[in-house]
Design an enzyme around this catalytic site. Structure first.
Site, PDB file in Angstrom:
ATOM      1  N   GLU A 279      21.966  19.349  -0.842  1.00  0.00           N
ATOM      2  CA  GLU A 279      22.781  20.545  -1.076  1.00  0.00           C
ATOM      3  C   GLU A 279      24.126  20.191  -1.707  1.00  0.00           C
ATOM      4  OE1 GLU A 279      21.303  23.222  -0.932  1.00  0.00           O
ATOM      5  OE2 GLU A 279      19.569  22.551   0.226  1.00  0.00           O
TER       6      GLU A 279
ATOM      7  N   HIS B 123      23.707  20.319  -5.473  1.00  0.00           N
ATOM      8  CA  HIS B 123      23.793  21.691  -5.997  1.00  0.00           C
ATOM      9  C   HIS B 123      25.249  22.182  -5.997  1.00  0.00           C
ATOM     10  CE1 HIS B 123      19.512  22.159  -6.174  1.00  0.00           C
ATOM     11  NE2 HIS B 123      19.325  22.165  -4.868  1.00  0.00           N
TER      12      HIS B 123
END
Length: 454
Positions: free
Chosen positions: A20, A23
């Site tokens: 994550e 991202h």
């Protein structure tokens, strides 16, 4: 059990965080607003809001997500937020944001391997020749036991790992080996023999054999004798040295295995040396079936003994640490090789040549994490690296819902010059969710069967 659960949470938390984070960082790099950065799904347990981003830990620790402004194409959006909208960014920026998640998982593996190669190093043995096979290229070139290999094709070597790597890079071409013998140094030209062995996936893998080694052949010395097997019934004991089978001399453990495998279960006259006494034993091999790492059934004839292992003198053991650039280069290669192996394994699963019983889910990962944690922090960190690579490869697969599915849509958008119809995307997403749910049910079933069968 407690160790497994704790190790599972640590491993999964690190993998999800790096994924994550990829991202998140690339989204912020391109000016996309991030509303939530969550480790886990479901209800928020704790967290802190900084700017527009709610950094949170959620209740279900089986994943995570980054919620970006405008990441739902059909959602209404305040005009003031359009500059921060994911959907309104150029398609290539969207591709990079999506690809950053699995890429960061690969980056994590590279960091782990590079740190290991640089700070800890790998164990190897000194480049001293301790065995030259009869009638091999090395023997014909005049190499002897005790020769010290100092270079291959002009590249200096410090261990047998370096020798084997340089010979393999020649792909069967003639190699120039520089050796020290007594007080002299000289070169010999050797052309390796191309042989074929089975790799970890059961495929034919060519390798290039010169016929020399830093290890003496493993003797047919009995380490342990399995209870109830033919060897134990015949009276074989730990420490026995097998010197002949059916009057055929046994010069190594491999020769012994070859003779037993070709026995077809017929009685064998085995001559062993026990101390200074020579004994004659009659042993009848039994057919043994087991599953290999791929879940394939493998039959072999055995008598129920294990090797005493290789005794490497302490003076021959070395630890090789790499410089920063070499450590990075080798870590990238290691990550590539494991990624390639993962892709090949997926292909064999689809073809049916690898058993689906090898698939595992959270329970299996927790068990393996616990085992690695008990072995030590280094083992656990290596386990994280392998799982991180697997997670990256799986996320790159073109399955809707996964990052690879989103990338597939964005690449199509780049080609046709417009986004794919929202309805088509919804149908594809629903199909992807169905596939993932079925897969999760299957791996949970495998996990439960595996637990109760042990």
């Amino acid at each position: 059990m407690t160790t497994s659960i704790f190790a599972f949470i640590i491993v999964l938390g690190i993998l999800i965080f790096f994924h994550e984070l990829g991202h998140f960082l690339v989204a912020r790099l391109f000016g996309v607003g991030v509303e939530k950065f969550s480790l886990g799904f479901g209800p928020r347990l704790l967290g802190k809001t900084v700017g527009m981003t709610d950094y949170r830990i959620s209740a279900i620790p089986l994943g995570g997500y980054v919620k970006m402004v405008g990441d739902e194409p059909d959602a209404e959006l305040d005009p003031a937020m359009i500059p921060y909208s994911f959907t309104h960014k150029h398609v290539f920026k969207k591709i990079m944001i999506v690809a950053a998640g699995p890429f960061f998982n690969l980056l994590l593996a590279v960091i782990i391997y590079a740190g290991f190669f640089y700070f800890i190093g790998t164990e190897d043995i000194r480049p001293v020749v301790n065995h030259v096979a009869a009638d091999s290229p090395a023997a014909r070139a005049g190499l002897h036991n005790g020769d010290v290999v100092v270079a291959v094709n002009g590249s200096k070597v410090a261990s047998w790992g370096g020798i084997n790597r340089l010979i393999a890079e020649g792909r069967g071409a003639e190699v120039r080996i520089t050796v020290n013998r007594d007080d002299s140094r000289f070169d010999v030209a050797v052309t390796p023999q191309t042989k074929v062995a089975k790799d970890i996936l059961g495929d034919d893998a060519p390798y290039y054999d010169v016929g020399f080694s830093g290890l003496a052949p493993l003797k047919a010395l009995v380490g342990e004798v399995a209870e109830g097997y033919p060897a134990q019934k015949a009276g074989m004991q730990k420490g026995d040295l097998i010197v002949a089978i059916n009057d055929r001399p046994v010069d190594s453990w491999n020769t012994m295995k070859e003779i037993i495998s070709q026995s077809k279960g017929e009685p064998m006259d085995v001559r062993v040396l026990r101390g200074e006494e020579t004994l004659a034993l009659e042993i009848v091999p039994v057919l043994y079936s087991e599953e290999n790492i791929l879940g394939e059934k493998v039959d072999s004839y055995r008598i129920g003994i294990s090797t005493a292992g290789i005794d490497i003198p302490e003076a021959d053991r070395i630890t090789l640490k790499r410089g920063p650039f070499q450590a990075i280069a080798e870590s990238i290669d290691q990550t590539y090789q494991i990624s390639r192996l993962t892709l090949l394994s997926i292909g064999k699963l689809i073809k049916g040549t690898v058993s689906t019983k090898t698939l595992g889910g959270p329970i299996m990962i927790a068990e393996m994490a616990g085992q690695q944690a008990k072995e030590g922090i280094v083992n656990l960190v290596f386990f994280i690296a392998v799982l991180s690579i697997n997670l990256a490869v799986l996320n790159f697969l073109p399955i809707p819902v996964l990052d690879g599915g989103h990338l597939m849509f964005f690449f199509i958008e780049a080609v046709i010059g417009r986004p794919i119809n929202i309805r088509m995307r919804e149908i594809a997403q629903q199909a992807g969710i169905f596939v993932l749910i079925m897969l999760m049910i299957f791996v949970f079933y495998n996990d439960i069967v595996r637990v109760f069968s042990n």
